[in-house]
Design a protein around this motif. Structure first.
Motif, PDB file in Angstrom:
ATOM      1  N   THR A 161       5.359   3.464   6.700  1.00  0.00           N
ATOM      2  CA  THR A 161       5.165   2.444   5.666  1.00  0.00           C
ATOM      3  C   THR A 161       3.782   2.564   5.040  1.00  0.00           C
ATOM      4  OG1 THR A 161       6.663   0.922   6.821  1.00  0.00           O
ATOM      5  CG2 THR A 161       5.179  -0.032   5.184  1.00  0.00           C
ATOM      6  N   GLY A 164       3.589   5.754   2.994  1.00  0.00           N
ATOM      7  CA  GLY A 164       4.368   5.622   1.766  1.00  0.00           C
ATOM      8  C   GLY A 164       3.631   4.831   0.701  1.00  0.00           C
ATOM      9  N   MET A 165       2.989   3.731   1.113  1.00  0.00           N
ATOM     10  CA  MET A 165       2.243   2.921   0.146  1.00  0.00           C
ATOM     11  C   MET A 165       1.075   3.693  -0.448  1.00  0.00           C
ATOM     12  SD  MET A 165       2.138  -0.799   2.036  1.00  0.00           S
ATOM     13  CE  MET A 165       3.627  -1.787   2.243  1.00  0.00           C
ATOM     14  N   ASN A 168       2.395   6.512  -2.758  1.00  0.00           N
ATOM     15  CA  ASN A 168       2.860   5.976  -4.037  1.00  0.00           C
ATOM     16  C   ASN A 168       1.700   5.791  -5.003  1.00  0.00           C
ATOM     17  OD1 ASN A 168       5.456   5.825  -3.117  1.00  0.00           O
ATOM     18  ND2 ASN A 168       5.405   3.646  -2.660  1.00  0.00           N
ATOM     19  N   ASP A 169       0.638   5.159  -4.502  1.00  0.00           N
ATOM     20  CA  ASP A 169      -0.506   4.882  -5.366  1.00  0.00           C
ATOM     21  C   ASP A 169      -1.181   6.171  -5.836  1.00  0.00           C
ATOM     22  OD1 ASP A 169       0.041   2.242  -4.984  1.00  0.00           O
ATOM     23  OD2 ASP A 169      -1.593   1.858  -3.577  1.00  0.00           O
ATOM     24  N   LYS A 172       1.118   7.996  -8.443  1.00  0.00           N
ATOM     25  CA  LYS A 172       1.157   7.279  -9.723  1.00  0.00           C
ATOM     26  C   LYS A 172      -0.171   7.382 -10.458  1.00  0.00           C
ATOM     27  CE  LYS A 172       4.830   3.938  -8.927  1.00  0.00           C
ATOM     28  NZ  LYS A 172       5.211   2.512  -9.000  1.00  0.00           N
ATOM     29  N   THR A 180       2.028   0.792  -7.542  1.00  0.00           N
ATOM     30  CA  THR A 180       3.119  -0.030  -7.016  1.00  0.00           C
ATOM     31  C   THR A 180       2.590  -1.380  -6.583  1.00  0.00           C
ATOM     32  OG1 THR A 180       4.227   1.952  -6.222  1.00  0.00           O
ATOM     33  CG2 THR A 180       4.931  -0.140  -5.260  1.00  0.00           C
ATOM     34  N   HIS A 181       1.362  -1.382  -6.053  1.00  0.00           N
ATOM     35  CA  HIS A 181       0.776  -2.617  -5.545  1.00  0.00           C
ATOM     36  C   HIS A 181      -0.348  -3.088  -6.466  1.00  0.00           C
ATOM     37  CE1 HIS A 181       2.845  -0.911  -2.073  1.00  0.00           C
ATOM     38  NE2 HIS A 181       2.991  -2.152  -1.711  1.00  0.00           N
ATOM     39  N   ALA A 233      12.334  -0.453   1.060  1.00  0.00           N
ATOM     40  CA  ALA A 233      11.193  -0.022   0.253  1.00  0.00           C
ATOM     41  C   ALA A 233      11.284   1.458  -0.084  1.00  0.00           C
ATOM     42  CB  ALA A 233       9.886  -0.313   0.993  1.00  0.00           C
ATOM     43  N   LYS A 236      13.496   1.948  -3.012  1.00  0.00           N
ATOM     44  CA  LYS A 236      12.811   1.473  -4.227  1.00  0.00           C
ATOM     45  C   LYS A 236      11.725   2.467  -4.655  1.00  0.00           C
ATOM     46  CE  LYS A 236      10.102  -2.508  -5.872  1.00  0.00           C
ATOM     47  NZ  LYS A 236       8.825  -1.814  -6.096  1.00  0.00           N
ATOM     48  N   TRP A 237      10.930   2.929  -3.696  1.00  0.00           N
ATOM     49  CA  TRP A 237       9.836   3.849  -4.025  1.00  0.00           C
ATOM     50  C   TRP A 237      10.370   5.166  -4.593  1.00  0.00           C
ATOM     51  CZ3 TRP A 237       7.210   3.025   1.383  1.00  0.00           C
ATOM     52  CH2 TRP A 237       6.596   1.761   1.388  1.00  0.00           C
ATOM     53  N   GLU A 240      11.335   4.710  -8.108  1.00  0.00           N
ATOM     54  CA  GLU A 240      10.143   4.642  -8.948  1.00  0.00           C
ATOM     55  C   GLU A 240       9.570   6.030  -9.218  1.00  0.00           C
ATOM     56  OE1 GLU A 240       7.519   2.059  -6.863  1.00  0.00           O
ATOM     57  OE2 GLU A 240       8.427   0.222  -7.649  1.00  0.00           O
TER      58      GLU A 240
END
Length: 245
Positions: A161, A164-165, A168-169, A172, A180-181, A233, A236-237, A240
């Motif tokens: 988790t 992944g967060m 993602n950032d 992007k 994402t956040h 998540a 969803k990720w 995205e």
């Protein structure tokens, strides 16, 4: 009120500056992190700033608290007092983790090296906390071997988790897409719904460390919720990322 010359700001003045410089919370931020941990971290940040601590030093203070709590889990037989000590150390470590970024803002901004150190310490603590639970249960708990799979699974879920967060950032940002956040605030209902995924709630669960059956019930429930969250998540990720492509 402002200070003049070399007179340092008072604690209330420092807290007021922090409130004024506070970022909005991420849309996916759960309730404990937003409404409890950030406020404790603000107080710690004000104290650290008055003591002249740098953001990196605050990060290390956070690490000392957190890893001391993790060490107690793995080395001290479960009891009510051990659970209270573990919970207090983990909660304090989490609050100091919130304080380092706030100190950076007070000092005029952080650094890439500081951000790297913060994330690196987070990654180590997220994986090692659950492995410490595994060691503690194996050494001191009278539990079935199947139960030992829970902290192993929780370590995998928590690590995946977090990665992944962060990933993602990074991906992007490399393409100029909003994170994402992104810190665009969030609803109270959403924050409460995500409460079981909050690291602060996991920290508080160790109050029950001395009552093995109850701790395992709560810990197992948190693992199940976090695993479900990761599954949802991840879907969803990935969608995205496809849109970014």
């Amino acid at each position: 009120m402002t200070t003049t010359g070399s007179t340092p700001p008072t604690l209330p003045e420092t807290l007021a500056r922090l409130r004024g410089a506070q970022k909005g919370h991420a849309r996916g931020a759960p309730a404990y992190s937003v409404y409890v941990n950030r406020r404790i971290g603000r107080l710690f940040a004000a104290v650290a700033y008055r003591w002249g601590l740098t953001p990196n030093q605050v990060t290390m203070v956070s690490a000392l608290h957190t890893f001391a709590g993790i060490a107690v889990i793995a080395t001290v037989p479960p009891s009510w007092w051990a659970g209270a000590v573990v919970a207090a150390l983990l909660v304090a470590g989490y609050a100091w983790d919130s304080a380092d970024g706030q100190v950076a803002r007070l000092r005029g901004g952080g650094s890439i090296a500081g951000e790297w150190l913060d994330h690196f310490v987070d990654a180590v603590k997220i994986a090692s906390l659950h492995l410490a639970v595994l060691v503690g249960l194996y050494r001191f708990g009278d539990v079935d071997e199947v139960v030992l799979l829970v902290p192993i699974g929780f370590s995998v879920v928590a690590t995946a988790t977090f990665f992944g967060m962060i990933l993602n950032d990074l991906l992007k940002a490399a393409r100029g897409v909003a994170s994402t956040h992104a810190r665009a605030g969030g609803t109270f209902a959403r924050s409460m719904l995500l409460l079981p995924t909050d690291f602060g709630v996991l920290c508080l669960a160790f109050v029950l460390w001395g009552a093995s059956p109850l701790f395992l019930l709560v810990y197992g429930a948190l693992f199940a919720v976090n695993a479900l969250f990761l599954c949802a998540a991840a879907v969803k990720w990935f969608r995205e990322m496809r849109r970014v492509d």
